[in-house]
Design a protein around this motif. Structure first.
Motif, PDB file in Angstrom:
ATOM      1  N   VAL A   6       0.838  -1.199   0.000  1.00 25.60           N
ATOM      2  CA  VAL A   6       0.000   0.000   0.000  1.00 25.60           C
ATOM      3  C   VAL A   6       0.874   1.251   0.000  1.00 25.60           C
ATOM      4  O   VAL A   6       0.626   2.188  -0.774  1.00 25.60           O
ATOM      5  N   TYR A   7       1.905   1.273   0.845  1.00 27.82           N
ATOM      6  CA  TYR A   7       2.821   2.424   0.854  1.00 27.82           C
ATOM      7  C   TYR A   7       3.483   2.613  -0.506  1.00 27.82           C
ATOM      8  O   TYR A   7       3.605   3.729  -1.002  1.00 27.82           O
ATOM      9  N   SER A   8       3.917   1.508  -1.094  1.00 24.54           N
ATOM     10  CA  SER A   8       4.591   1.582  -2.385  1.00 24.54           C
ATOM     11  C   SER A   8       3.661   2.123  -3.462  1.00 24.54           C
ATOM     12  O   SER A   8       4.050   2.991  -4.249  1.00 24.54           O
ATOM     13  N   LEU A   9       2.437   1.640  -3.500  1.00 27.07           N
ATOM     14  CA  LEU A   9       1.479   2.123  -4.498  1.00 27.07           C
ATOM     15  C   LEU A   9       1.167   3.600  -4.306  1.00 27.07           C
ATOM     16  O   LEU A   9       1.122   4.365  -5.274  1.00 27.07           O
ATOM     17  N   LEU A  63      11.904  10.502  -7.364  1.00 25.24           N
ATOM     18  CA  LEU A  63      12.155   9.076  -7.539  1.00 25.24           C
ATOM     19  C   LEU A  63      12.886   8.473  -6.351  1.00 25.24           C
ATOM     20  O   LEU A  63      12.688   7.307  -6.025  1.00 25.24           O
ATOM     21  N   SER A  64      13.706   9.251  -5.677  1.00 25.13           N
ATOM     22  CA  SER A  64      14.383   8.769  -4.478  1.00 25.13           C
ATOM     23  C   SER A  64      13.417   8.689  -3.304  1.00 25.13           C
ATOM     24  O   SER A  64      13.448   7.741  -2.529  1.00 25.13           O
ATOM     25  N   VAL A  65      12.566   9.679  -3.195  1.00 26.76           N
ATOM     26  CA  VAL A  65      11.647   9.742  -2.062  1.00 26.76           C
ATOM     27  C   VAL A  65      10.610   8.627  -2.125  1.00 26.76           C
ATOM     28  O   VAL A  65      10.126   8.170  -1.102  1.00 26.76           O
ATOM     29  N   CYS A  66      10.273   8.141  -3.320  1.00 23.10           N
ATOM     30  CA  CYS A  66       9.230   7.119  -3.420  1.00 23.10           C
ATOM     31  C   CYS A  66       9.772   5.691  -3.336  1.00 23.10           C
ATOM     32  O   CYS A  66       8.990   4.753  -3.393  1.00 23.10           O
ATOM     33  N   GLN A  67      11.052   5.501  -3.153  1.00 27.67           N
ATOM     34  CA  GLN A  67      11.609   4.146  -3.066  1.00 27.67           C
ATOM     35  C   GLN A  67      11.563   3.643  -1.629  1.00 27.67           C
ATOM     36  O   GLN A  67      12.156   4.243  -0.732  1.00 27.67           O
ATOM     37  N   LEU A  68      10.886   2.537  -1.415  1.00 27.93           N
ATOM     38  CA  LEU A  68      10.763   1.985  -0.065  1.00 27.93           C
ATOM     39  C   LEU A  68      12.100   1.548   0.504  1.00 27.93           C
ATOM     40  O   LEU A  68      12.268   1.530   1.718  1.00 27.93           O
ATOM     41  N   TRP A  86       5.355  11.839   2.534  1.00 21.30           N
ATOM     42  CA  TRP A  86       3.954  12.305   2.438  1.00 21.30           C
ATOM     43  C   TRP A  86       3.914  13.825   2.356  1.00 21.30           C
ATOM     44  O   TRP A  86       3.142  14.393   1.580  1.00 21.30           O
ATOM     45  N   ILE A  87       4.721  14.486   3.165  1.00 14.63           N
ATOM     46  CA  ILE A  87       4.745  15.954   3.149  1.00 14.63           C
ATOM     47  C   ILE A  87       5.296  16.465   1.814  1.00 14.63           C
ATOM     48  O   ILE A  87       4.774  17.420   1.240  1.00 14.63           O
TER      49      ILE A  87
END
Length: 120
Positions: A6-9, A63-68, A86-87
């Motif tokens: 869910v976090y990844s999506l 792209l860095s911020v969205c990598q788990l 998120w912020i």
């Protein structure tokens, strides 16, 4: 695993929306497909940071911020946490939408502001 999915999506959707709004703003306001070039810069920013820039710049790359993989605690030293992601995406998307609405309707906003000044 379900929580990570869910976090990844959600993070990927935020990144896609971020890049899409960059393309829209660049193409609409700067003309001549500059938005696509700006999107390419953001897409390759992660690679540029890894190769030649300091680690603190990772906070500016969507792209860095969205990598788990970056939320394992090591990148928390430079400020990349799930809350920051998120912020980052929420603030950027809100700011981009406000820019699109205000600049796209600046005449109406200006008339509304001028009309209210006389009434106050």
């Amino acid at each position: 695993p379900l929580e990570a999915m869910v976090y990844s999506l959600l993070l990927e959707m935020g990144c896609i929306l971020f890049i899409g709004l960059v393309v829209y703003i660049g193409n609409d306001f700067l003309k001549h497909r500059m938005g696509v070039l700006l999107a390419f810069v953001y897409l390759f920013l992660d690679v540029m940071i890894f190769n030649v820039m300091p680690r603190d710049v990772y906070r500016l790359s969507p792209l860095s911020v969205c990598q788990l993989g970056y939320f394992n605690g090591d990148m928390a030293r430079v400020g990349i946490t799930l809350e920051y992601a998120w912020i980052f995406f929420g603030g950027a998307i809100f700011l981009f939408c406000a820019i699109i609405l205000l600049v796209g309707n600046w005449k109406r906003v200006w008339l509304w502001l001028a009309g209210n000044k006389g009434n106050v």
